[in-house]
Scaffold this motif. Structure first.
Motif: not given
Length: 225
Positions: A43-45, A59-64, A67-68, A89-92
């Motif tokens: 995921a590229e955000i 904490g928006t990064d943690l919330a996004l 959600g994923l 194993g999810v690359e953020i």
């Protein structure tokens, strides 16, 4: 968007501190996940405006990320969502942009998993409410308040009539519809918000229509893939 009641402004039950920066962000992540059709592996955000300026403090990064991972807005795991994603194993990757967006709380997702990819741009517009404004480079809007079909297809005469006829036969009332296309007889996307749940059997019927290439259902009342 008109707010129907005070709870639409205060926001849902949530992990704070902000309905816009956390609850809305969780919902944006869940919509992006449902558009992909499964949990992403990458995921590229990209964050814009106020999201870009304050995402770590709020904490928006943690919330996004939560959600994923299909967390609800009040899931106690949201504060540890980054660690949860790493374990799975999810690359953020988070990026910020100085480009102007229509809303200050705007985010763009680029998700992938195996052979699946999706891009989505949306905004958290207050009270935990969200508005999606672009999917896979199509300018289509929806709120994710209602069950929603996101239909990828080729532009052809009668396509919309065929879709709406099937919905009518299944007693599904359309509350809102939006469409964008790359040009006549080219790729197109239709978004339909409905007043009732959309059964899998109806999605199968729609997939049998000529020139429909993909359908995703967005329904935040559902859990899991």
């Amino acid at each position: 968007m008109r707010f129907k009641d005070v709870f639409s402004i205060i926001g849902p039950s949530m992990i704070g501190p902000s309905s816009s920066h956390t609850a809305g962000a969780v919902r944006l992540g869940r919509v992006a996940r449902q558009l992909l059709g499964e949990q992403p592996t990458k995921a590229e955000i990209t964050l814009f405006g106020s999201f870009a300026d304050t995402y770590k403090g709020h904490g928006t990064d943690l919330a996004l990320v939560g959600g994923l991972l299909d967390f609800e807005t009040d899931d106690p795991r949201i504060p540890t969502a980054a660690e949860e994603a790493e374990t799975l194993g999810v690359e953020i990757a988070f990026l910020t942009s100085k480009d102007k967006a229509d809303h200050p709380n705007t985010v763009q997702f680029a998700l992938s998993s195996g052979t699946r990819e999706v891009t989505m741009t949306g905004a958290s517009i207050g009270g935990g409410n969200v508005e999606i404004v672009n999917v896979n480079d199509f300018d289509v809007k929806f709120t994710a308040v209602y069950p929603t079909l996101v239909i990828s297809h080729h532009d052809r005469p009668g396509m919309i009539a065929d879709i709406t006829t099937l919905l009518g036969r299944n007693q599904i009332n359309i509350g809102f519809m939006d469409l964008d296309r790359k040009g006549r007889d080219r790729e197109a996307m239709t978004v339909i918000e409905t007043d009732a749940d959309i059964p899998d059997s109806l999605i199968e019927e729609l997939m049998n229509l000529s020139m429909i290439t993909n359908i995703r259902k967005v329904d935040l009342s559902e859990r899991g893939d």
